[in-house]
Write a protein that holds these residues in place. Structure first.
Motif, PDB file in Angstrom:
ATOM      1  N   TYR A  77      -5.934   2.588  -7.204  1.00 30.12           N
ATOM      2  CA  TYR A  77      -5.480   2.512  -5.814  1.00 30.12           C
ATOM      3  C   TYR A  77      -6.529   1.827  -4.936  1.00 30.12           C
ATOM      4  CZ  TYR A  77      -4.007   3.959  -1.176  1.00 30.12           C
ATOM      5  OH  TYR A  77      -3.641   3.968   0.144  1.00 30.12           O
ATOM      6  N   CYS A 125      -6.643  -1.892  -5.645  1.00 34.34           N
ATOM      7  CA  CYS A 125      -5.479  -2.582  -5.064  1.00 34.34           C
ATOM      8  C   CYS A 125      -5.632  -2.742  -3.557  1.00 34.34           C
ATOM      9  CB  CYS A 125      -4.193  -1.826  -5.380  1.00 34.34           C
ATOM     10  SG  CYS A 125      -3.702  -1.921  -7.101  1.00 34.34           S
ATOM     11  N   ILE A 126      -6.048  -1.689  -2.876  1.00 31.43           N
ATOM     12  CA  ILE A 126      -6.222  -1.760  -1.435  1.00 31.43           C
ATOM     13  C   ILE A 126      -7.332  -2.748  -1.078  1.00 31.43           C
ATOM     14  CG2 ILE A 126      -6.862  -0.441   0.623  1.00 31.43           C
ATOM     15  CD1 ILE A 126      -4.043   0.088  -0.505  1.00 31.43           C
ATOM     16  N   PRO A 136       0.815  -1.230   0.000  1.00 29.24           N
ATOM     17  CA  PRO A 136       0.000   0.000   0.000  1.00 29.24           C
ATOM     18  C   PRO A 136       0.844   1.274   0.000  1.00 29.24           C
ATOM     19  CG  PRO A 136      -0.859  -1.548   1.603  1.00 29.24           C
ATOM     20  CD  PRO A 136       0.430  -2.106   1.097  1.00 29.24           C
TER      21      PRO A 136
END
Length: 51
Positions: free
Chosen positions: A34, A37-38, A9
């Motif tokens: 983002y 992905c998180i 992260p």
């Protein structure tokens, strides 16, 4: 140096910040990537692929 899931992260956030500074029009795409992905990291999906 070993990259663990705890580092991912931070690396993604750093790259996203740089991209937003360089090309502000990419903000929507960078934020979307983002968040995806998180979310994947939080769900543990990356452990399935042994990353």
């Amino acid at each position: 140096m070993t990259i663990t899931t705890a580092h991912i992260p931070a690396i993604v956030a750093l790259i996203a910040g740089i991209l937003i500074l360089v090309m502000p029009r990419l903000l929507n795409i960078v934020v979307a990537v983002y968040l995806i992905c998180i979310g994947l990291i939080g769900m543990g999906v990356l452990r399935f692929f042994r990353l």
